[in-house]
Design an enzyme around this catalytic site. Sequence first.
Site, PDB file in Angstrom:
ATOM      1  N   GLY A  77       0.553  -4.776   0.970  1.00  0.00           N
ATOM      2  CA  GLY A  77      -0.646  -4.780   0.131  1.00  0.00           C
ATOM      3  C   GLY A  77      -0.429  -5.465  -1.212  1.00  0.00           C
ATOM      4  O   GLY A  77      -1.379  -5.970  -1.816  1.00  0.00           O
ATOM      5  N   GLU A 119      -0.945  -8.993  -0.489  1.00  0.00           N
ATOM      6  CA  GLU A 119      -2.375  -9.164  -0.197  1.00  0.00           C
ATOM      7  C   GLU A 119      -3.226  -9.109  -1.464  1.00  0.00           C
ATOM      8  O   GLU A 119      -4.193  -9.861  -1.599  1.00  0.00           O
ATOM      9  CB  GLU A 119      -2.809  -8.098   0.817  1.00  0.00           C
ATOM     10  CG  GLU A 119      -2.166  -8.341   2.184  1.00  0.00           C
ATOM     11  CD  GLU A 119      -2.339  -7.170   3.140  1.00  0.00           C
ATOM     12  OE1 GLU A 119      -1.807  -6.076   2.817  1.00  0.00           O
ATOM     13  OE2 GLU A 119      -2.982  -7.323   4.182  1.00  0.00           O
ATOM     14  N   GLU A 131       4.523  -5.082   7.339  1.00  0.00           N
ATOM     15  CA  GLU A 131       3.836  -3.990   8.048  1.00  0.00           C
ATOM     16  C   GLU A 131       4.313  -3.824   9.484  1.00  0.00           C
ATOM     17  O   GLU A 131       4.280  -2.722  10.032  1.00  0.00           O
ATOM     18  CB  GLU A 131       2.318  -4.228   8.040  1.00  0.00           C
ATOM     19  CG  GLU A 131       1.663  -4.046   6.672  1.00  0.00           C
ATOM     20  CD  GLU A 131       1.622  -5.305   5.832  1.00  0.00           C
ATOM     21  OE1 GLU A 131       2.351  -6.285   6.132  1.00  0.00           O
ATOM     22  OE2 GLU A 131       0.856  -5.314   4.844  1.00  0.00           O
ATOM     23  N   ALA A 142       0.874  -1.159   0.000  1.00  0.00           N
ATOM     24  CA  ALA A 142       0.000   0.000   0.000  1.00  0.00           C
ATOM     25  C   ALA A 142       0.920   1.220   0.000  1.00  0.00           C
ATOM     26  O   ALA A 142       2.107   1.102   0.294  1.00  0.00           O
ATOM     27  CB  ALA A 142      -0.875  -0.017   1.236  1.00  0.00           C
TER      28      ALA A 142
HETATM   29  N1  CO8 Z   1       4.659   3.136  -0.526  1.00  0.00           N
HETATM   30  C1  CO8 Z   1       5.071   4.286  -1.076  1.00  0.00           C
HETATM   31  N2  CO8 Z   1       6.192   4.389  -1.801  1.00  0.00           N
HETATM   32  C2  CO8 Z   1       6.929   3.287  -1.970  1.00  0.00           C
HETATM   33  C3  CO8 Z   1       6.553   2.048  -1.432  1.00  0.00           C
HETATM   34  C4  CO8 Z   1       5.357   1.991  -0.683  1.00  0.00           C
HETATM   35  N3  CO8 Z   1       4.909   0.859  -0.161  1.00  0.00           N
HETATM   36  N4  CO8 Z   1       7.484   1.131  -1.761  1.00  0.00           N
HETATM   37  C5  CO8 Z   1       8.402   1.766  -2.493  1.00  0.00           C
HETATM   38  N5  CO8 Z   1       8.079   3.060  -2.626  1.00  0.00           N
HETATM   39  C6  CO8 Z   1       8.820   4.113  -3.334  1.00  0.00           C
HETATM   40  C7  CO8 Z   1      10.045   4.515  -2.554  1.00  0.00           C
HETATM   41  O1  CO8 Z   1       9.717   5.445  -1.554  1.00  0.00           O
HETATM   42  C8  CO8 Z   1      10.909   5.112  -3.639  1.00  0.00           C
HETATM   43  O2  CO8 Z   1      10.441   6.417  -3.934  1.00  0.00           O
HETATM   44  P1  CO8 Z   1      11.501   7.654  -4.025  1.00  0.00           P
HETATM   45  O3  CO8 Z   1      12.354   7.295  -5.189  1.00  0.00           O
HETATM   46  O4  CO8 Z   1      10.619   8.825  -4.245  1.00  0.00           O
HETATM   47  O5  CO8 Z   1      12.246   7.661  -2.740  1.00  0.00           O
HETATM   48  C9  CO8 Z   1      10.581   4.242  -4.849  1.00  0.00           C
HETATM   49  O6  CO8 Z   1       9.336   3.608  -4.542  1.00  0.00           O
HETATM   50  C10 CO8 Z   1      11.597   3.152  -5.086  1.00  0.00           C
HETATM   51  O7  CO8 Z   1      11.775   2.427  -3.881  1.00  0.00           O
HETATM   52  P2  CO8 Z   1      13.200   2.170  -3.205  1.00  0.00           P
HETATM   53  O8  CO8 Z   1      14.131   3.264  -3.539  1.00  0.00           O
HETATM   54  O9  CO8 Z   1      12.976   1.890  -1.762  1.00  0.00           O
HETATM   55  O10 CO8 Z   1      13.611   0.844  -3.981  1.00  0.00           O
HETATM   56  P3  CO8 Z   1      14.610  -0.295  -3.467  1.00  0.00           P
HETATM   57  O11 CO8 Z   1      14.857  -1.158  -4.635  1.00  0.00           O
HETATM   58  O12 CO8 Z   1      15.751   0.317  -2.749  1.00  0.00           O
HETATM   59  O13 CO8 Z   1      13.773  -1.130  -2.370  1.00  0.00           O
HETATM   60  C11 CO8 Z   1      11.799  -2.227  -1.446  1.00  0.00           C
HETATM   61  C12 CO8 Z   1      12.617  -1.856  -2.719  1.00  0.00           C
HETATM   62  C13 CO8 Z   1      12.595  -3.182  -0.577  1.00  0.00           C
HETATM   63  C14 CO8 Z   1      10.514  -2.896  -1.912  1.00  0.00           C
HETATM   64  C15 CO8 Z   1      11.476  -0.962  -0.642  1.00  0.00           C
HETATM   65  O14 CO8 Z   1      10.937   0.003  -1.525  1.00  0.00           O
HETATM   66  C16 CO8 Z   1      10.490  -1.157   0.478  1.00  0.00           C
HETATM   67  O15 CO8 Z   1      10.843  -1.692   1.546  1.00  0.00           O
HETATM   68  N6  CO8 Z   1       9.210  -0.698   0.305  1.00  0.00           N
HETATM   69  C17 CO8 Z   1       8.170  -0.771   1.303  1.00  0.00           C
HETATM   70  C18 CO8 Z   1       7.674  -2.183   1.442  1.00  0.00           C
HETATM   71  C19 CO8 Z   1       6.613  -2.208   2.516  1.00  0.00           C
HETATM   72  O16 CO8 Z   1       6.847  -1.968   3.678  1.00  0.00           O
HETATM   73  N7  CO8 Z   1       5.401  -2.539   2.087  1.00  0.00           N
HETATM   74  C20 CO8 Z   1       4.286  -2.602   2.984  1.00  0.00           C
HETATM   75  C21 CO8 Z   1       3.515  -1.371   2.856  1.00  0.00           C
HETATM   76  S1  CO8 Z   1       2.299  -1.230   4.083  1.00  0.00           S
HETATM   77  C22 CO8 Z   1       0.977  -2.069   3.562  1.00  0.00           C
HETATM   78  O17 CO8 Z   1       0.960  -2.497   2.451  1.00  0.00           O
HETATM   79  C23 CO8 Z   1      -0.195  -2.354   4.478  1.00  0.00           C
HETATM   80  C24 CO8 Z   1      -0.708  -1.314   5.386  1.00  0.00           C
HETATM   81  C25 CO8 Z   1       0.215  -0.795   6.466  1.00  0.00           C
HETATM   82  C26 CO8 Z   1       0.691   0.646   6.251  1.00  0.00           C
HETATM   83  C27 CO8 Z   1       1.123   1.505   7.414  1.00  0.00           C
HETATM   84  C28 CO8 Z   1       1.493   2.984   7.126  1.00  0.00           C
HETATM   85  C29 CO8 Z   1       1.715   3.868   8.345  1.00  0.00           C
END
Ligand code: CO8
Length: 258
Positions: free
Chosen positions: A109, A112, A132, A66
């Site tokens: 997400g 999911e 998460e 998400a």
């Molecule tokens: N949301 C928003 N932006 C994201 C997300 C995300 N889930 N994942 C990646 N991005 C963005 C990054 O911020 C980055 O943007 P920018 O270039 O502007 O900084 C761009 O995508 C590329 O990402 P990375 O530079 O981080 O790419 P890497 O190859 O270094 O890493 C990863 C890839 C490992 C996938 C890394 O991006 C990551 O850990 N992402 C988040 C994964 C995560 O935690 N997902 C779960 C999300 S939460 C959810 O789905 C359920 C609800 C709970 C939410 C609670 C919020 C308070």
Amino acid sequence: DSSYQNIVVETRGRVGLITLNRPKALNALNSQTMEEVVAAARAFDREPGIGAILLSGSEKAFAAGADIKEMSSQAYSEMYLADWFAHWDNFTRVRTPTIAAVSGYALGGGCELAMMCDVLIAADTAQFGQPEIDLGVLPGMGGSQRLTRAVGKAKAMDMILTGRRMDAAEAERSGLVSRVVAADELADKAFEVAETISTRSLVASLAAKEAVNAAFETTLDQGVLFERRVFHAAFATEDQKEGMSAFAEKRKAEFKHR
Ligand code: CO8
């Protein structure tokens, strides 16, 4: 449809393709993307010329979750009043079989959403996870329920409490995905599966999906009864007559999807 910003939608034969296309955020599922995916899936679902819906991401990410940036400052009352993520339920109500082709990250997400699909095909590069817990929250798009049903309590607790990822091999071993293919073959193989499904009797495949899903909602006795009633009903279709005549005549069935 050019009105979509974060997805690409096309039709190939009887397969409806939805491709997540928000590369700058690794296909993070913000509200706009959710609206678009649900709208596109529902539009295909209303179209009798479509017999399967194939949902894909990019090579690097099916979806990295998400959209954390969109959510981070929300208050409880805002989340509650907007019923955040509830619209995804409409994706799971689509009756047409849905196939997820997962390459790269399927996190939070993203994992999911893949689990909302009926058939999950993974590239050998796929990584599944519910991270998460690292964000101070928990899965919010059904992960605690669907992952547990898919892989059992032991692995679901492990993944959801530690946030660790599962690679494609472990995902297949655990029953999360049905097949793993080489990354460069994912698009073709997943399309093949979608196409195969789409050419079968539409009435039969919708009914079969409904019957399998009943297994998650009801007792064995009631589920078997539901299946039997629907099986009997299949004998009211033209496709049943065609399918069984074709077998007897040693030819390939030509389903009319009615
Ligand atoms: N949301 C928003 N932006 C994201 C997300 C995300 N889930 N994942 C990646 N991005 C963005 C990054 O911020 C980055 O943007 P920018 O270039 O502007 O900084 C761009 O995508 C590329 O990402 P990375 O530079 O981080 O790419 P890497 O190859 O270094 O890493 C990863 C890839 C490992 C996938 C890394 O991006 C990551 O850990 N992402 C988040 C994964 C995560 O935690 N997902 C779960 C999300 S939460 C959810 O789905 C359920 C609800 C709970 C939410 C609670 C919020 C308070």
